[in-house]
Design a protein around this motif. Sequence first.
Motif, mmCIF file in Angstrom:
data_model
loop_
_atom_site.group_PDB
_atom_site.id
_atom_site.type_symbol
_atom_site.label_atom_id
_atom_site.label_comp_id
_atom_site.label_asym_id
_atom_site.label_seq_id
_atom_site.Cartn_x
_atom_site.Cartn_y
_atom_site.Cartn_z
ATOM 1 N N VAL A 27 0.791 -1.233 0.000
ATOM 2 C CA VAL A 27 0.000 0.000 0.000
ATOM 3 C C VAL A 27 0.823 1.284 0.000
ATOM 4 O O VAL A 27 0.290 2.348 -0.322
ATOM 5 C CB VAL A 27 -0.964 0.050 1.209
ATOM 6 N N LEU A 28 2.110 1.208 0.358
ATOM 7 C CA LEU A 28 2.874 2.443 0.517
ATOM 8 C C LEU A 28 2.865 3.294 -0.753
ATOM 9 O O LEU A 28 2.621 4.501 -0.702
ATOM 10 C CB LEU A 28 4.317 2.137 0.920
ATOM 11 N N ALA A 32 1.300 6.988 -0.935
ATOM 12 C CA ALA A 32 2.226 8.109 -1.154
ATOM 13 C C ALA A 32 1.900 8.882 -2.420
ATOM 14 O O ALA A 32 2.119 10.101 -2.485
ATOM 15 C CB ALA A 32 3.656 7.586 -1.216
ATOM 16 N N GLN A 33 1.370 8.221 -3.435
ATOM 17 C CA GLN A 33 0.993 8.921 -4.654
ATOM 18 C C GLN A 33 -0.090 9.970 -4.401
ATOM 19 O O GLN A 33 -0.167 10.970 -5.108
ATOM 20 C CB GLN A 33 0.498 7.928 -5.710
ATOM 21 N N LEU A 348 -3.362 -2.314 -8.837
ATOM 22 C CA LEU A 348 -3.103 -2.307 -7.402
ATOM 23 C C LEU A 348 -3.967 -1.259 -6.710
ATOM 24 O O LEU A 348 -4.478 -1.499 -5.611
ATOM 25 C CB LEU A 348 -1.620 -2.044 -7.126
ATOM 26 N N ASN A 349 -4.156 -0.108 -7.338
ATOM 27 C CA ASN A 349 -5.021 0.918 -6.750
ATOM 28 C C ASN A 349 -6.435 0.399 -6.565
ATOM 29 O O ASN A 349 -7.068 0.603 -5.524
ATOM 30 C CB ASN A 349 -5.045 2.155 -7.653
ATOM 31 N N THR A 404 -13.130 9.992 -9.033
ATOM 32 C CA THR A 404 -12.319 11.047 -9.627
ATOM 33 C C THR A 404 -11.092 10.504 -10.343
ATOM 34 O O THR A 404 -10.790 10.917 -11.471
ATOM 35 C CB THR A 404 -11.861 12.044 -8.536
ATOM 36 N N ARG A 405 -10.390 9.578 -9.691
ATOM 37 C CA ARG A 405 -9.109 9.106 -10.218
ATOM 38 C C ARG A 405 -9.239 7.872 -11.102
ATOM 39 O O ARG A 405 -8.468 7.694 -12.044
ATOM 40 C CB ARG A 405 -8.156 8.794 -9.049
ATOM 41 N N GLU A 406 -10.182 6.998 -10.767
ATOM 42 C CA GLU A 406 -10.349 5.767 -11.531
ATOM 43 C C GLU A 406 -11.839 5.497 -11.733
ATOM 44 O O GLU A 406 -12.414 4.615 -11.092
ATOM 45 C CB GLU A 406 -9.695 4.587 -10.808
#
Length: 452
Positions: A27-28, A32-33, A348-349, A404-406
């Motif tokens: 998950v890091l 972090a992204q 992974l997200n 929003t992102r995916e």
Amino acid sequence: MGESNLGLTEAVSIALGGMIGGGIYAVLGVVAQITMAATWAAFVLAGVVALCAGYSYNTLNSLRDAHGGSVSFVQCYLGNATLAGMVGWTLLFGYIGSMAMYAFAFAEFAIALGLPDGIAGLPTRPAVSVLAVAAFVGLNLLGARSTGTVENILVALKLAILVAFGILGLAYIHGFSAAPVDIGLDRLTSTSPIVAAAISFVAFQGWQLLFYDQEGIENPVETIRKAVYIAIPVAVAVYVLVGVVTVNLVPDALTNSPHVALKDAAATMLSPYGLSSFGAVLLSVSALFSTGSAINATLFSAAHFAKGMLTDDLLPDNVGDAETDGVPERTVVLIGTVTAAFAAVGSLNAITSFASLSFIVIFGAMSVLAFQQRDKSAVHPVPPALGAVGALGFFPLMLWNLRTREPATFYMVLVIAGAVIAVELLYFERAYLERKVTRIEAVVSDSVDPDN
């Protein structure tokens, strides 16, 4: 776990192994992204909500004879089999998402160690993830399982590597970096640490596996209580240390290759000593070992959890045989197959978000259940309230982040959630639906029969 009762040390090891075992490696980069230098704040916030949920679990576990975790709590305190079953199904999907996340990270670090990115024009990562899951399915079918002593050693080794990583990283920053440590104070006024905390929540779920094996723990109520309160803060401290070091050492790697940024950080911190390659290899091997053992342990626990649901008629009989000794083989294969499919096709997200959503829902629900017991003298209302509010805040932020992102992942999660809920209702309310269908058929039959 074994026939002999496990003590506090083993219980802490199990809880820490379930969290640190694969969580930080998986998950890091995702966390972090989103929030970069404030990654530490995301881990602290997620840890606080997890600790409040831990208080809720311990409270529910001590008030009545409801040993067995979330499903048992719902059955005992609410007496609602349908709701208990839906909680169980949600947890199973959370475990599947967790294992898919570990399998994804396992493959990424295997490629970092030298496997080619692709073979014959096909990407390697999905194939390695599927093979990893298949291997641990085979191990579970063979009955491979570590003892309490071995678990202590393995967890101690994982912790030692990560703590050494953090200390050496801080030493490098202090001695070889001109820039001060950035802790992202400017980001604390934004929503990004909260969104990142929600996504990282899956990395704090391992402690609740203790509640499913209480017959194997000495003085289980008190031992589990102490283990939860020790393990979660230790996990938070390790995550914060590793997060601060990685963000400050290799911010570019977190942008360009976030899934294996820890490897790049290890190479950087050991470069002044001519051990850059050694650091990268050691960290990658540690990641393979940790994510692999996390797949194995979670698969074992999830299969036993599913067996308990089969016993309570909360899963269809064709999922496995509840009467078999040990773990039902069909159950292990089915869980492994779904896990492999998730790991093969998901990002992974997406996998991390899906798994975190599952545990946010369950931990929030258990916090609400504990808050309802606030009239009892042994229950302090603040921790369950914080756990419930935290989960209530995490849930919409997670959905907003996905939308929003995916957006494709967002709609996929909605479709999967809708399908799961529909199947659950069809299964648990089948008797009610059968009665309704019979009445409708009778009414239709009467309306078309002129003699009636």
